[in-house]
Design an enzyme around this catalytic site. Structure first.
Site, short mmCIF file in Angstrom:
data_model
loop_
_atom_site.label_atom_id
_atom_site.label_comp_id
_atom_site.label_asym_id
_atom_site.label_seq_id
_atom_site.Cartn_x
_atom_site.Cartn_y
_atom_site.Cartn_z
N ASP A 81 0.84 -1.19 0.00
CA ASP A 81 0.00 0.00 0.00
C ASP A 81 0.89 1.25 0.00
OD1 ASP A 81 -2.41 1.42 0.28
OD2 ASP A 81 -2.29 1.40 2.48
N GLY A 208 -9.00 5.79 1.85
CA GLY A 208 -9.62 6.60 2.90
C GLY A 208 -11.08 6.25 3.12
N SER A 210 -12.53 4.28 5.52
CA SER A 210 -13.06 4.12 6.89
C SER A 210 -13.93 5.32 7.22
CB SER A 210 -11.90 4.06 7.90
OG SER A 210 -11.15 2.90 7.72
N ASN A 229 -10.07 0.52 0.38
CA ASN A 229 -9.03 0.44 1.40
C ASN A 229 -9.55 0.82 2.78
OD1 ASN A 229 -7.41 -0.02 -0.81
ND2 ASN A 229 -5.88 1.49 -0.26
N ASP A 231 -8.24 0.86 6.84
CA ASP A 231 -7.24 0.71 7.90
C ASP A 231 -7.79 1.25 9.22
OD1 ASP A 231 -5.03 0.44 9.44
OD2 ASP A 231 -3.69 1.66 8.22
O1 G3H Z 1 -2.89 4.89 3.74
C1 G3H Z 1 -2.50 4.88 4.90
C2 G3H Z 1 -2.71 3.68 5.74
O2 G3H Z 1 -3.74 3.91 6.66
C3 G3H Z 1 -1.42 3.26 6.38
O3 G3H Z 1 -1.10 4.02 7.48
O4 G3H Z 1 1.33 4.52 7.17
O5 G3H Z 1 0.27 4.55 9.46
O6 G3H Z 1 0.66 2.40 8.27
P1 G3H Z 1 0.38 3.88 8.14
P1 13P Z 2 -8.56 4.77 6.10
O1 13P Z 2 -7.63 5.60 6.94
O2 13P Z 2 -9.82 5.53 5.79
O3 13P Z 2 -8.83 3.43 6.70
O4 13P Z 2 -7.82 4.54 4.68
C1 13P Z 2 -6.95 3.48 4.50
C2 13P Z 2 -6.22 3.58 3.20
O5 13P Z 2 -6.62 4.24 2.27
C3 13P Z 2 -4.99 2.77 3.07
O6 13P Z 2 -4.36 2.97 1.86
ZN ZN Z 3 -4.49 4.96 1.10
#
Ligand code: G3H
Ligand code: 13P
Ligand code: ZN
Length: 283
Positions: A81, A208, A210, A229, A231
């Protein structure tokens, strides 16, 4: 079984649903995702960010996901990712990732094309699929004005040129979502999704996601989003369950006892998403 990212997304594009792409950093998250996918009979994408790889190690992430996928009855893709570093992308491919994202979205169009094409050439040579991003998917933004919207949202003509000149397998588009928790309710530019889908006729990705209301997600999927996606919602489920468990059982110190309810909570959140995205029953 572990499969190419392209295979999963082609099926979703053809049948008009979206596959969840869930971020992982540890074993409990990997297990929660696989169990939810098995329960809902859903194809799934397990992905790790650069931060996730730094935290757990690329070999650990790859080994965990491959082990989980080995005996799974559903197709599983292992995806990088927001990759920005050529060497790290190559390390992921070497460790068995079946799909990678090159995120050069902060560069001008021509530079984004150049950087993306280089990754596509390398990845495709060894059967690995590539996702790229065009437009700017921000961090948390309260509200976006019309001017800002035109500057940051994906331009449909640019998208057509970008795909023709890079040969990417899927494209992440900026249509009003942002990473992290939202302050207000996100407003998606549905018309833009529709126009881009009509022009490109290929798998489209929503980052994004969530905290985006269920009805908006369903409409985005209806209009052509095929990878979603998630997270933050998983992190929040983890936090909620750990907090509750520790509050109720302040003297329990066994990590297995503390993390089991967290895994269950993440699994339930993920299974719900799979039903909303329309991937349930598609495996
Ligand atoms: O796109 C972003 C994801 O939520 C990953 O976040 O870089 O804190 O692992 P992170
Ligand atoms: P969220 O922060 O909305 O879960 O997005 C995750 C994401 O886009 C990871 O690439
Ligand atoms: Zn992302």
């Amino acid at each position: 079984m572990i499969v190419a990212g392209r295979e999963i997304l082609k099926h979703a594009h053809k049948h008009g649903y979206a596959v969840g792409a869930f971020n992982v950093n540890n074993m409990e998250q990997v297990k929660a995702i696989i169990e939810a996918a098995e329960e809902t009979k859903s194809p799934v994408i397990i992905q790790a960010s650069q931060g996730g790889l730094k935290y757990a190690g690329v070999e650990y992430i790859a080994a965990m996901v491959k082990e989980a996928a080995k005996n799974a009855s559903v197709p599983v893709a292992l995806h990088l990712d927001h990759g920005t570093d050529f060497k790290q992308i190559m390390m992921c491919i070497r460790n068995g990732f079946t799909s990678v994202m090159i995120d050069a979205s902060h560069y001008e169009l021509e530079e984004n094309i150049k950087k993306t094409r280089k990754i596509v050439e390398m990845a495709h040579a060894v059967g690995v699929s590539v996702e790229a991003e065009l437009g700017k998917i921000g961090g948390v933004e309260d509200d976006i004005s019309v001017d800002e919207k035109d500057a940051t949202f994906t331009d449909p003509d640019d998208a057509e040129k970008f795909v023709a000149e890079t040969g990417v397998d899927s494209l992440a588009i900026a249509v009003g979502t942002a990473h992290g928790p939202y302050k207000g309710e996100p407003k998606l530019d549905f018309e833009r999704i529709k126009v881009i889908k009509e022009k490109l006729n290929m798998p489209l990705v929503l980052h994004g996601s969530s905290g985006v209301p269920e009805e908006s997600i369903k409409e985005a999927v209806r209009l052509g989003i095929n990878k979603i996606n998630i997270d933050t919602d998983i992190r929040m489920a983890f936090h909620r369950a750990v907090k509750e468990f520790v509050k109720k059982n302040p003297d329990v110190y066994d990590p297995r006892k503390i993390l089991s309810p967290a895994k269950e909570e993440m699994k339930n959140v993920i299974a719900d998403k799979m039903r909303i995205f329309g991937s349930a029953g598609m495996a």
